[in-house]
Scaffold this active site. Structure first.
Site, mmCIF file in Angstrom:
data_model
loop_
_atom_site.group_PDB
_atom_site.id
_atom_site.type_symbol
_atom_site.label_atom_id
_atom_site.label_comp_id
_atom_site.label_asym_id
_atom_site.label_seq_id
_atom_site.Cartn_x
_atom_site.Cartn_y
_atom_site.Cartn_z
ATOM 1 N N THR A 92 0.842 -1.184 0.000
ATOM 2 C CA THR A 92 0.000 0.000 0.000
ATOM 3 C C THR A 92 0.885 1.245 0.000
ATOM 4 O OG1 THR A 92 -1.936 0.998 1.044
ATOM 5 C CG2 THR A 92 -0.363 -0.069 2.533
ATOM 6 N N LYS B 238 3.774 1.494 -3.890
ATOM 7 C CA LYS B 238 3.323 0.706 -5.045
ATOM 8 C C LYS B 238 4.260 0.837 -6.256
ATOM 9 C CE LYS B 238 -1.561 0.670 -3.739
ATOM 10 N NZ LYS B 238 -2.942 0.848 -4.167
ATOM 11 N N ASP C 272 -6.198 -3.684 -8.038
ATOM 12 C CA ASP C 272 -7.098 -2.572 -7.694
ATOM 13 C C ASP C 272 -8.185 -2.359 -8.759
ATOM 14 O OD1 ASP C 272 -5.938 -1.834 -5.260
ATOM 15 O OD2 ASP C 272 -4.433 -0.589 -6.248
ATOM 16 N N ALA D 15 -6.182 11.730 -12.564
ATOM 17 C CA ALA D 15 -5.199 11.156 -13.497
ATOM 18 C C ALA D 15 -3.961 10.680 -12.756
ATOM 19 C CB ALA D 15 -4.839 12.183 -14.570
ATOM 20 N N GLY E 262 -2.308 7.758 -9.732
ATOM 21 C CA GLY E 262 -2.160 6.305 -9.705
ATOM 22 C C GLY E 262 -3.482 5.569 -9.620
ATOM 23 N N ARG F 183 -7.673 18.158 -13.059
ATOM 24 C CA ARG F 183 -7.321 19.568 -12.805
ATOM 25 C C ARG F 183 -6.129 19.967 -13.675
ATOM 26 N NH1 ARG F 183 -5.613 20.689 -6.741
ATOM 27 N NH2 ARG F 183 -4.083 19.114 -7.354
ATOM 28 N N THR F 184 -5.080 19.146 -13.668
ATOM 29 C CA THR F 184 -3.929 19.381 -14.541
ATOM 30 C C THR F 184 -4.199 18.625 -15.845
ATOM 31 O OG1 THR F 184 -2.610 19.326 -12.526
ATOM 32 C CG2 THR F 184 -1.401 19.316 -14.625
ATOM 33 N N MET G 36 -13.909 6.056 -5.233
ATOM 34 C CA MET G 36 -12.936 5.015 -4.874
ATOM 35 C C MET G 36 -12.570 5.043 -3.394
ATOM 36 S SD MET G 36 -10.145 4.419 -7.742
ATOM 37 C CE MET G 36 -10.483 4.142 -9.447
HETATM 38 P P1 ATR Z 1 -3.469 8.760 -6.376
HETATM 39 O O1 ATR Z 1 -2.269 7.888 -6.536
HETATM 40 O O2 ATR Z 1 -4.303 8.466 -5.170
HETATM 41 O O3 ATR Z 1 -4.292 8.845 -7.611
HETATM 42 P P2 ATR Z 1 -2.198 11.296 -6.917
HETATM 43 O O4 ATR Z 1 -1.299 10.706 -7.916
HETATM 44 O O5 ATR Z 1 -1.653 12.299 -5.940
HETATM 45 O O6 ATR Z 1 -2.868 10.209 -5.999
HETATM 46 O O7 ATR Z 1 -3.447 11.925 -7.680
HETATM 47 C C1 ATR Z 1 -4.426 12.677 -7.035
HETATM 48 C C2 ATR Z 1 -5.473 13.081 -8.052
HETATM 49 O O8 ATR Z 1 -6.427 13.936 -7.415
HETATM 50 C C3 ATR Z 1 -4.910 13.887 -9.222
HETATM 51 O O9 ATR Z 1 -5.669 13.610 -10.363
HETATM 52 C C4 ATR Z 1 -5.109 15.322 -8.725
HETATM 53 O O10 ATR Z 1 -5.165 16.288 -9.767
HETATM 54 P P3 ATR Z 1 -3.792 16.926 -10.350
HETATM 55 O O11 ATR Z 1 -3.221 15.897 -11.267
HETATM 56 O O12 ATR Z 1 -4.220 18.144 -11.048
HETATM 57 O O13 ATR Z 1 -2.924 17.196 -9.142
HETATM 58 C C5 ATR Z 1 -6.460 15.190 -8.088
HETATM 59 N N1 ATR Z 1 -6.725 16.260 -7.121
HETATM 60 C C6 ATR Z 1 -6.164 16.422 -5.894
HETATM 61 N N2 ATR Z 1 -6.666 17.521 -5.292
HETATM 62 C C7 ATR Z 1 -7.566 18.073 -6.159
HETATM 63 C C8 ATR Z 1 -8.424 19.214 -6.123
HETATM 64 N N3 ATR Z 1 -8.455 20.017 -5.049
HETATM 65 N N4 ATR Z 1 -9.199 19.449 -7.189
HETATM 66 C C9 ATR Z 1 -9.183 18.646 -8.275
HETATM 67 N N5 ATR Z 1 -8.407 17.539 -8.375
HETATM 68 C C10 ATR Z 1 -7.600 17.262 -7.326
#
Ligand code: ATR
Length: 279
Positions: free
Chosen positions: A62, A66, A102, A128, A130, A152-153, A219
């Site tokens: 976890t 990963k 997963d 977008a 993991g 967002r990005t 999720m």
């Molecule tokens: P994980 O492995 O759990 O997917 P991560 O790689 O940190 O964690 O990804 C978090 C996701 O949540 C990303 O898609 C992130 O958007 P960005 O790629 O733009 O960072 C999204 N996320 C986190 N906080 C956010 C917010 N306040 N509004 C919109 N998207 C958010």
């Protein structure tokens, strides 16, 4: 002799996996033990190698390890390859096999527990990172009509959409989703794979994207409905779910990878739900 398994993470004290796997073992009559391993942030490989050297047969991995587990594996399943991450390690006689359960856990929970058929469905995948990446290949293999990745990005969404090279996958930003016309019902399913729930917020998906939706799936899970589930319900979505079922299903798939036996998940989920506090 009892075969040893464990979950390795940092932190790991909160992990539900020992209880889930103990129930699977009891139910299937498999002679295994399952413990928690706290690895220092710079000590993943040492902990894994020590566990293997003392008779460990496999691990769940976890956060935040990963990606390191992916590197550590000598052989990888196609779904681990597609996810770029490993949550299940199996120690064979001569090689370490890495898998990722997963995404298949998500698909099973949606199709088998919730009875929502994915074939032909239009999916909006929010996020977008993991979690989103792990879901992509299993969703495509379930026969969905399309997957729109919104993030967002936006460049991360574009990169992820390109990765698998499947023409059913596209990318966009949250703003573009507001362009749906008043009579459009653009998606059948929204899967929230963002981490916005950790900030007690729903992802910034415009209300137009919820129109005509059949299922909103988060999720993450918790004692109460998540902000995304609440927003979807407020906007009239007939079915909402958190990710606790996905947790149990990914565990069942890991159990199968290790033992070749598929446990039943229904009673385990019911019990876990009662422990966590919401029905
Ligand atoms: P994980 O492995 O759990 O997917 P991560 O790689 O940190 O964690 O990804 C978090 C996701 O949540 C990303 O898609 C992130 O958007 P960005 O790629 O733009 O960072 C999204 N996320 C986190 N906080 C956010 C917010 N306040 N509004 C919109 N998207 C958010």
């Amino acid at each position: 002799m009892t075969d040893r398994y464990a979950v390795v993470g940092n932190p790991v004290a909160h992990s539900r996996s020992p209880s889930i796997h103990a129930q699977f073992a009891q139910q299937t009559g498999q002679d295994i033990s399952y413990e928690r391993l706290l690895a220092p942030l710079d000590g993943f490989v040492a902990v894994v190698e020590a566990f293997r050297a003392t008779g460990g047969r496999g691990l769940n991995v976890t956060l935040p390890f990963k990606l390191q587990a992916f590197e550590f594996a000598q052989q990888r399943s196609p779904r681990a390859q597609a996810a770029g991450a490993v949550n299940t390690l199996r120690f064979g006689a001569d090689a370490v096999f890495g898998d990722n359960t997963d995404g298949v856990g998500l698909v099973r929970d949606i199709q088998e527990r919730l009875g929502f058929r994915l074939e032909g469905k239009r999916v909006l995948l929010a996020g977008a990172g993991g979690a989103a990446r792990g879901a992509l290949l299993p969703l495509l293999q379930s026969g969905v009509a399309s997957i729109s990745i919104v993030n967002r990005t936006v460049t991360r969404a574009v990169d992820l959409a390109r990765l698998g090279g499947d023409p059913r996958v596209s990318a966009c930003g949250f703003d573009e989703l507001a362009n749906a016309g008043p009579d459009d019902a653009p998606f059948d399913l929204i899967v929230n794979a963002t981490s916005t729930g950790l900030e007690d917020a729903a992802p910034p998906i415009p209300s137009a994207a919820y129109r005509g939706l059949g299922l909103a799936y988060d999720m993450v899970y918790g004692a109460a409905p998540t902000p995304f589930m609440r927003r979807a319900a407020e906007l009239g979505c007939p079915r909402v779910s958190d990710g606790l079922g996905m947790l149990v299903e990914q565990a069942a798939e890991s159990f199968f990878v290790w033992r070749g036996v598929r446990p039943q998940t229904g009673a385990v989920l019911t019990r876990l739900r009662a422990e966590i506090g919401t029905a």
